[in-house]
Design an enzyme around this catalytic site. Structure first.
Site, PDB file in Angstrom:
ATOM      1  N   GLU A  24       0.822  -1.221   0.000  1.00  0.00           N
ATOM      2  CA  GLU A  24       0.000   0.000   0.000  1.00  0.00           C
ATOM      3  C   GLU A  24       0.851   1.264   0.000  1.00  0.00           C
ATOM      4  OE1 GLU A  24      -0.571  -2.614   1.941  1.00  0.00           O
ATOM      5  OE2 GLU A  24      -2.524  -3.338   1.278  1.00  0.00           O
ATOM      6  N   HIS A  60     -11.592  -4.643   9.516  1.00  0.00           N
ATOM      7  CA  HIS A  60     -12.132  -4.403   8.176  1.00  0.00           C
ATOM      8  C   HIS A  60     -13.384  -3.538   8.204  1.00  0.00           C
ATOM      9  CE1 HIS A  60      -9.505  -7.798   7.315  1.00  0.00           C
ATOM     10  NE2 HIS A  60      -9.669  -7.591   6.035  1.00  0.00           N
TER      11      HIS A  60
END
Ligand SMILES: Cc1ncc(C[n+]2csc(CCOP(=O)(O)OP(=O)(O)O)c2C)c(N)n1
Ligand SMILES: [Mg+2]
Lengths: 338, 324
Positions: free
Chosen positions: B61, B130
């Site tokens: 990322e 999440h």
């Protein structure tokens, strides 16, 4: 405390035309004189914040940048005064930026650590260790996608090699075969942490090579070697062979920044490395080869000092960005959109 | 005339259009290509646009968001997709320290025309790693713009102006909205500067964004049955906030409830409330209330997750309490 013994000083004939050799010597002297003056002005309170001097490491930026094209992209760190100057930035704009003046390259928004120059494609002046590497990957990607000839050279220190950004960036650049030249200035310390206290593998080329890219090691104090190796490396990258890693083995003669008591290394070690100083060793080699006279050296030194004096005068005469402009350049005005 | 489509289809159309119209645009992220997009937003794109422009990345990322910034600096118009806001934390350095700062730090020399899209929000029993709603954090950062499309129209329309914007734009797409269907009028047009009144009312302003918008609309429906007329304001743009629309709605309704899936402490809701104090205090007939997520990492079990999040019933209760 580990000793980092210095090898014998760089020596041997200089295989360059006199003009070129003197140009590179002059650039090293310009950086040296500019930074000595910056340190003095720091002492005088004219320059504040962090000031990271490149003194001792000049052969790396000068030798490497003269091996690149003006069209190439450069990404550098907070120790970038030399890179900015060699790239062609005006010394006055650099000094004024250090002063925090409106006439500086970023109107006092960046300071010493954040020199930017669109004209010479210098994308900072990045003060997050390792932060420039992903940017260089993206610049390389843009270059490749637009089929440009330019390559991106990214300078960073040995300390950055421990950051995740280094590993992610080398992997991406190698995976996508991007035209990026990773230029690691290994001066053996990240602030006060010696490399063997930071790296499980102190041979940084081994790390780079594990990402399946060629990795070259060069004596960063030897401007001839720096230049020749970088030229060769840049050619390979430009030819589309993918990224390449060069480790420049160098040494910083001054403290990390102006707030450093240097408790982490012996004075004797610094003195030993000074025998390898890039300016006096290169000068000696040129003199031995009849490519430099003492008068010529004094003349280029005087010229550097004059340039520094003019830069200081420019910075002193500079103005302060008006407070009404505090919020300027947070967003891009529509008329300046890229 | 209008046509029916889902939020997912709207987003896919928007990206398809951008990729078709501008060769500088490319999409990069984890599983955007071969897999078809984590949420199937880019299904079929790889075959159509090729691997250069539909670029699958490794799990990296920090690396690929930073590469998006570099590519934007180098003349491209990247759309970088981060699977979810949770994983964007690994790239936060590049977003906050590079993308947001370059314009200013370079004294106006370099802009970063980059779009970063990411999924946000809870509601799918994905537990605490999440289910974050961290758009309020991003909305804190000068130098970036933050969008939260919550309607079909915005899902279809916000990407183009975001790509035209010369500065970094972060788009938050709430996962609970992806299957939502709605009518897209033929003459739609959207901006990335204003909040919108999604339901007009006069008794209370419910101010919200993203995945909480359908909940606020459901609450307004329930309240209408009780004779309470609620106005629903969709912030849409979380930075720069459209204070005028917020203040106008408060001036009209004299009461306000702010609904935000972020945690209460230091939330975007807190910022909206502060702006109401600053801009519409004397219009208020009651203290402003808020419905936020409970201060707990979002739990897995359905009943616990539901209890942790803003819900229509909680919004209704907050309005009823306010109206006495
Ligand atoms: C991410 C991050 N961590 C820590 C620092 C503080 N810091 C600034 S320079 C530096 C040392 C970096 O060493 P190196 O990469 O070898 O570069 P050098 O200063 O030797 O040129 C540190 C730790 C920082 N700027 N960024
Ligand atoms: Mg170092």
């Amino acid at each position: 405390m580990t000793d980092h013994h210095a090898a014998a000083p760089p020596a041997g004939p200089v295989p360059w035309k006199k003009d070129f050799a003197l140009k590179l010597l002059a650039d090293m002297v310009r950086i040296r004189r500019m930074e000595e003056k910056a340190a003095e002005m720091y002492g005088a309170g004219k320059i504040r914040g962090f000031l990271h001097l490149y003194i001792g490491e000049e052969a790396t930026a000068v030798g490497a940048l003269h091996a690149l094209s003006p069209e190439d992209n450069i990404v550098a760190t907070y120790r970038e005064h030399g890179h900015a100057l060699v790239r062609g930035m005006d010394m006055g704009a650099i000094m004024a930026e250090m002063y925090g003046k409106r006439e500086g390259c970023a109107h006092g928004r960046g300071g010493s650590m954040h020199l930017f120059d669109k004209a010479t494609r210098l994308f900072g002046g990045n003060a997050i260790v390792g932060g420039g590497l992903p940017l260089a990957v993206g610049l390389g990607l843009a270059g490749k996608m637009q089929k440009e000839q330019r390559i991106t050279a990214c300078f960073f220190g040995d300390g950055a090699v421990a950051e995740g950004a280094f590993h992610e960036s080398l992997n991406l650049a190698a995976l996508w075969k991007l035209p990026v030249l990773f230029c690691c200035e290994n001066n053996l310390f990240g602030m006060g942490t010696a490399i063997e206290r930071a790296e499980s593998q102190t041979d940084l080329c081994v790390k780079a090579a594990s990402y399946n890219m060629p990795a070259l090691k060069v004596d960063g104090m030897d401007i001839v070697a720096v230049h020749e190796v970088t030229k060769q490396a840049a050619q390979r990258v430009r030819a589309g062979e993918g990224p390449l890693f060069v480790e420049y083995q160098t040494y910083r003669f001054r403290a990390h920044s102006m707030f450093d008591a240097e408790l982490y290394r012996q004075k004797a070690e610094v003195e030993e490395w000074k025998t390898r100083g890039p300016i006096h060793t290169f000068s000696a080699r040129l003199k031995a080869g009849d490519k430099l006279t003492e008068e010529e050296f004094l003349a280029l030194d005087a010229s550097a000092n004059a340039e520094v004096d003019a830069a200081v005068a420019f910075a002193e005469a500079g103005t302060w960005e008006p407070l009404e402009d505090l919020l300027k350049d947070v967003h891009t005005p529509a008329e300046n959109a890229p | 005339m209008s046509r029916k489509l889902s939020y997912r289809e709207a987003m896919r159309e928007a990206m398809h259009e951008a990729l078709t119209n501008d060769p500088r645009v490319f999409l990069m992220g984890e599983d955007v290509g071969m897999y078809g997009g984590t949420y199937a937003f880019s299904k079929g794109f790889l075959a159509e646009f090729g691997p250069e422009r539909i670029r699958d990345t490794p799990l990296s990322e920090l690396g690929f968001v930073g590469a998006g910034i570099g590519a934007a600096l180098g003349g491209m118009r990247p759309i970088v997709e981060v699977m979810t806001v949770n994983f964007s934390l690994l790239a936060l350095d590049q977003i906050v320290n590079s993308a947001a700062t370059f314009r200013h730090m370079s004294g106006g020399q370099f802009s970063v025309p980059l779009v970063i899209r990411m999924t946000t929000g809870a509601g799918r029993q994905l537990a605490a790693q999440h289910s974050h709603s961290l758009e309020g954090w991003y909305a804190h950062i000068p130098g970036i713009k933050v969008l939260a499309p919550a309607t079909i129209e915005d899902a279809r329309g916000m990407l183009a102006p975001a790509l035209r914007d010369p500065d970094p734009v972060v788009i938050f797409e709430h996962a609970a909205l992806f299957n939502m269907e709605g009518e897209l009028p033929d003459d739609w047009s959207v901006d990335i500067s204003s909040a919108k009144v999604r339901r007009a009312g006069k008794d209370v302003a419910i101010i919200t964004h993203g995945g909480s918008l359908p909940k606020a609309l459901a609450a307004a429906e329930t309240l209408a049955a009780e004779g309470i007329s609620a106005e629903v304001v969709d912030l849409r743009v979380l930075r720069l906030l459209d204070t005028a629309t917020i203040a106008a709605s408060v001036a009209k309704c004299h009461r306000a409830v702010v609904v935000d899936e972020g945690w209460r402490t230091g939330s975007l809701a807190a910022e909206v409330m502060a702006r109401i104090m600053e801009n519409a205090f004397f219009e208020l007939d009651a203290p402003v209330a808020r419905v936020c997520s409970e201060e707990v990492p979002i739990p897995y079990a359905r009943h616990l997750e539901e209890a942790a999040l803003p819900q229509p019933e909680k919004i209704v209760a907050a309005v009823q309490e306010m109206l006495g």
